[in-house]
Design an enzyme around this catalytic site. Structure first.
Site, PDB file in Angstrom:
ATOM      1  N   LYS A 128      53.875 171.875 -30.505  1.00  0.00           N
ATOM      2  CA  LYS A 128      53.102 172.186 -31.703  1.00  0.00           C
ATOM      3  C   LYS A 128      53.860 173.284 -32.424  1.00  0.00           C
ATOM      4  CE  LYS A 128      48.441 173.077 -33.325  1.00  0.00           C
ATOM      5  NZ  LYS A 128      48.651 174.201 -34.226  1.00  0.00           N
ATOM      6  N   ASP A 130      54.799 176.132 -34.958  1.00  0.00           N
ATOM      7  CA  ASP A 130      53.997 177.146 -35.637  1.00  0.00           C
ATOM      8  C   ASP A 130      54.535 177.358 -37.047  1.00  0.00           C
ATOM      9  OD1 ASP A 130      52.023 178.945 -35.971  1.00  0.00           O
ATOM     10  OD2 ASP A 130      52.859 180.480 -34.660  1.00  0.00           O
ATOM     11  N   ARG A 149      48.992 171.273 -47.159  1.00  0.00           N
ATOM     12  CA  ARG A 149      47.760 170.707 -46.628  1.00  0.00           C
ATOM     13  C   ARG A 149      46.535 171.122 -47.441  1.00  0.00           C
ATOM     14  NH1 ARG A 149      43.878 172.328 -43.109  1.00  0.00           N
ATOM     15  NH2 ARG A 149      42.935 170.680 -41.893  1.00  0.00           N
ATOM     16  N   LYS A 326      46.762 174.437 -26.330  1.00  0.00           N
ATOM     17  CA  LYS A 326      47.284 175.721 -26.791  1.00  0.00           C
ATOM     18  C   LYS A 326      47.893 176.519 -25.640  1.00  0.00           C
ATOM     19  CE  LYS A 326      46.761 176.741 -30.590  1.00  0.00           C
ATOM     20  NZ  LYS A 326      45.765 177.050 -31.620  1.00  0.00           N
ATOM     21  N   CYS A 423      21.691 197.229 -46.142  1.00  0.00           N
ATOM     22  CA  CYS A 423      20.535 197.291 -47.040  1.00  0.00           C
ATOM     23  C   CYS A 423      19.340 198.018 -46.436  1.00  0.00           C
ATOM     24  CB  CYS A 423      20.122 195.885 -47.482  1.00  0.00           C
ATOM     25  SG  CYS A 423      19.333 194.938 -46.185  1.00  0.00           S
TER      26      CYS A 423
HETATM   27  S1  IVH Z   1      49.838 166.078 -35.730  1.00  0.00           S
HETATM   28  C1  IVH Z   1      46.061 164.128 -37.188  1.00  0.00           C
HETATM   29  N1  IVH Z   1      51.865 167.206 -34.557  1.00  0.00           N
HETATM   30  O1  IVH Z   1      48.986 171.613 -36.285  1.00  0.00           O
HETATM   31  C2  IVH Z   1      47.078 164.953 -36.522  1.00  0.00           C
HETATM   32  N2  IVH Z   1      50.472 168.555 -35.929  1.00  0.00           N
HETATM   33  O2  IVH Z   1      46.148 172.124 -35.780  1.00  0.00           O
HETATM   34  C3  IVH Z   1      47.969 165.587 -37.487  1.00  0.00           C
HETATM   35  N3  IVH Z   1      51.208 170.876 -36.131  1.00  0.00           N
HETATM   36  O3  IVH Z   1      47.789 170.841 -39.466  1.00  0.00           O
HETATM   37  C4  IVH Z   1      48.776 166.658 -36.942  1.00  0.00           C
HETATM   38  N4  IVH Z   1      52.982 170.693 -34.852  1.00  0.00           N
HETATM   39  O4  IVH Z   1      50.222 171.612 -39.284  1.00  0.00           O
HETATM   40  C5  IVH Z   1      50.809 167.384 -35.361  1.00  0.00           C
HETATM   41  N5  IVH Z   1      53.723 168.094 -33.515  1.00  0.00           N
HETATM   42  C6  IVH Z   1      52.685 168.249 -34.293  1.00  0.00           C
HETATM   43  C7  IVH Z   1      52.380 169.486 -34.887  1.00  0.00           C
HETATM   44  C8  IVH Z   1      51.257 169.604 -35.694  1.00  0.00           C
HETATM   45  C9  IVH Z   1      52.272 171.504 -35.609  1.00  0.00           C
HETATM   46  C10 IVH Z   1      50.194 171.505 -36.971  1.00  0.00           C
HETATM   47  C11 IVH Z   1      49.872 170.775 -38.230  1.00  0.00           C
HETATM   48  C12 IVH Z   1      48.373 170.577 -38.223  1.00  0.00           C
HETATM   49  C13 IVH Z   1      47.950 171.585 -37.221  1.00  0.00           C
HETATM   50  C14 IVH Z   1      46.659 171.159 -36.588  1.00  0.00           C
END
Ligand code: IVH
Length: 703
Positions: A128, A130, A149, A326, A423
């Protein structure tokens, strides 16, 4: 925010000094926020500064400075970027924190799809990133537009800036791309580029970026694309939105295609057929994290088969087919300097820990939430204690424990105030029907409480509600402080109310020119036409947030019908109207109770009457029109054989039907599987159409 002497306790001399300090802090915060895309305070911290400034001025009117922040609109109305509506909403991801949560995710998917233990379920894992998500639309292989977004429905048009990224191809390579395709992924800055950028910023005497994500966001959202071009931004493609035709059957095939068309895709992306494989991938990524060269904050898992992704659909803002696992929160130790009380939009009093500032995971933390008085008691945390805090992702930092509870000369336990600090109304803990006491203490002042009124107004104009361009927290505060806006309808009566309050026309105010003033009025007028769900969410009624508002809007479609049902439910306990409200799948009794309470308050009735005059409330999203079940109320009972109950409900909802849990005069279709009992009998008595599961599938198949 170190010297938080209560306003009532300040001497005149202290107050003078405090006002001088506040003017400087607010100016610095404004400059960071508007000029550099690098806010160093959270909105709540900023609001607290302004509120303290006001409170001191109210107590010592003669000390009010000529450059007082309460006389200024900070930042005024920014031109910003154009807006782009996403063809397919850009969703967020639900979170998993433990290995067990990952197992639950896989189990939920199996249950929803009705897969037995034998059937393989492939799930992909990838880092994921950042950064910030970006959507790129290609028409006939050429980049047409790029959008951030935003709120998931509407983003900012950053086309010119996105074109400057090396990783964003102007023309797609290879073959097989759909004639129209929207590609999604993450813009980020790697650690080396981040350090280099901050070195340049430091040499130029400018403010440093807090972390690579802020630097990436700030760099992409530059007004001048030439500045973006100088910033070494990177882009990983990992998803897509609207496509003119399907181009893959699995996530793995799709990502391979993205890579062949010229996008950078993440090399750690891999499919696994066992949950153990996912968990191992997660631990492997934690281990690699420090050496990757860019920030990641977790692992994203996605169901590999795209037809299954389709069937799984979404719940509110989250796809059912993906989840973010996470990384553990980062922790640090610091000193608790004070405990302040913040009053929220719904009147809840939240104790906030003011901390000696400390860097946790690259971000300076000076506040943490203490949630409520029971939490303070549980932690036995007192001013002056050394505390361990943790910060995970974007969530508010938390206090975990006291490190020196046996220290000599410790202060007294914290006493939660029994009156609202804003208040002076009584602040009480409600007791519910079952005799359970709410953990939160709430101010009973309602709209007479400035904190509640201001927070409600801010919520009303916010992106998720009315979304009025150019009116944000600062403008609301300014209009509120001057007695111009104290209720939502006043926003739509601005020019008259400005005049009535004895102020010159807005274009003569500092921070507004004639262009920005007329833009502001135009933006307000544009929002007189407001979708049902946004309007309802905007009212800020407890338990009636975005998801619940959407459900009401889809079910009732017409605002007038919905509001009549609320009024009947309010006046007639146990009525059909009440039943119709409560029986909506996903709406709880708490939401209906809160609606009734809201509609019972005379000042809310007056407010609604006036507000509705100003607005044109648009019908809720008309359910998928060609579908024969659109707008129909469907009840499922008995055993379903071809699909799970959850999938049946989700499918019916996505076709525009309303799914209810009980049969009433409003039910249109009862789908009865084997073993159906009292609901079937009631439906027959009421003359409701009854179908077998097979008949239902026949009706909705191919839609
Ligand atoms: S998939 C419907 N893949 O995480 C799923 N998101 O918490 C669409 N993000 O808004 C997201 N790395 O900006 C996906 N490998 C990854 C990601 C990722 C970062 C972010 C993305 C999203 C947010 C969601």
């Amino acid at each position: 925010m170190n010297d938080q002497i209560a306003v009532e306790a300040l001497t005149e001399d202290q107050a003078r000094k405090e006002l001088a300090r506040l003017v400087t802090e607010i100016k610095l915060a404004d400059a960071a926020y508007y000029g550099e895309d690098a806010p160093h305070l959270t909105d709540a911290e900023y609001d607290a500064l302004r509120q303290r400034n006001l409170a001191i001025e109210a107590r010592f009117p003669t000390l009010k400075r000529s450059d007082s922040p309460s006389d200024k609109v900070s930042g005024a109305v920014s031109d910003g970027f154009g807006k782009i509506e996403h063809g397919v909403p850009m969703l967020s991801l639900d979170n998993a924190f433990t290995d067990e949560d990952v197992q639950d995710f896989a189990d939920r998917i199996r249950r929803f799809l009705g897969l037995d233990g034998e059937e393989p379920l492939e799930i992909t894992a990838e880092p994921k990133i950042d950064g910030l998500s970006l959507s790129l639309t290609y028409q006939d292989g050429r980049l047409e537009k790029a959008a951030t977004r935003g709120d998931g429905q509407v983003g900012e048009d950053v086309t010119a800036n996105a074109r400057t990224l090396d990783d964003v191809p102007e023309v797609l390579q290879g073959e097989g791309w759909p004639s129209r395709i929207e590609i999604r992924g993450e813009v980020y800055m790697n650690d080396e580029a981040f350090a280099a950028l901050n070195a340049v910023e430091e040499a130029a005497g400018r403010k440093l970026y807090m972390n690579p994500r802020n630097a990436a966001a700030g760099s992409l959202r530059q007004k001048d694309p030439k500045v973006t071009a100088q910033r070494p931004l990177k882009f990983f493609a990992y998803a897509w939105g609207e496509v003119s035709e399907p181009f893959a059957e699995t996530q793995v095939e799709a990502v391979k295609a993205l890579s062949e068309w010229g996008f950078d895709t993440n090399t750690l992306f891999k499919a696994h057929d066992q949950v153990e494989g996912l968990v191992a991938a997660y631990h492997d990524m934690i281990e690699r994290r420090a050496r990757l060269g860019y920030d990641i904050d977790g692992v994203v898992y996605k169901v590999n088969r795209l037809d299954w992704q389709q069937r799984l659909g979404k719940v509110s803002r989250f796809p059912r087919w993906a989840i973010a696992h996470k990384f553990p929160a980062e922790k640090a130790v610091t000193v608790l300097e004070a405990i302040d009380i913040q009053v929220g939009r719904t009147g809840s009093l939240t104790p906030v820990a003011r901390l000696k500032p400390i860097t946790v995971g690259g971000v300076v933390v000076s506040n943490a939430t203490l949630h409520n008085e029971e939490e303070i008691e549980r932690l036995d945390v007192r001013v002056g204690d050394q505390v361990e805090i943790q910060r995970a992702g974007d969530v508010i930092p938390q206090v975990l424990r006291v490190l020196d509870p046996d220290r000599a000369g410790r202060g007294d336990p914290f006493q939660m105030p029994e009156v609202c600090p804003e208040c002076g109304s009584a602040a009480v803990r409600e007791i519910d029907d079952k005799g359970k006491m709410d953990v939160r203490r709430r101010c009973t002042g309602g709209l007479i409480c400035p904190a509640q009124a201001i927070e409600r107004l801010k919520h009303f104009v916010s992106r998720k509600a009315l979304d009025i361009d150019g009116i944000g927290a600062k403008q609301i505060e300014m209009f509120y402080e001057r007695g111009i806006v104290s209720a939502p309808q006043h926003i739509f009566q601005l020019p008259a109310r400005i005049e009535a309050a004895g102020y010159p026309p807005l274009f003569e105010w500092e921070g507004f020119g004639s262009v920005s003033a007329s833009k502001l009025f135009a933006a307000i007028d544009e929002r007189r036409k407001v979708p049902f769900a946004r309007f309802l969410n905007g009212l800020g009624i407890r338990h009636v947030g975005q998801t619940t508002s959407d459900l009401f809007s889809r079910t009732f479609v017409k605002w007038s019908e919905f509001w009549s049902a609320v009024e009947v439910a309010r006046d007639t306990p146990d009525s059909d109207a009440e039943h119709a409200l409560v029986s909506i799948d996903g709406v709880g009794g708490a939401a209906v109770g809160a609606l009734k309470a809201f509609a019972s308050e005379p000042h809310n009735q007056d407010m609604m009457a006036e507000l509705i005059q100003e607005l044109d409330i648009q019908d809720g999203e008309a359910p998928a029109s060609e579908s024969p079940v659109a707008g129909k109320t469907v009840v499922f009972t008995g055993t379903l054989e071809a699909m799970t109950r959850d999938e049946a409900k989700a499918r019916a909802t996505s076709l525009g039907a309303k799914v209810s849990g009980s049969v009433s005069g409003r039910t249109d279709i009862l789908v009865a599987g084997p073993g159906a009992g009292s609901k079937l009998k009631k439906a027959q008595d009421l003359g409701v159409t009854v179908m077998t599961e097979a008949e239902w599938i026949d009706l909705v198949s191919g839609l």
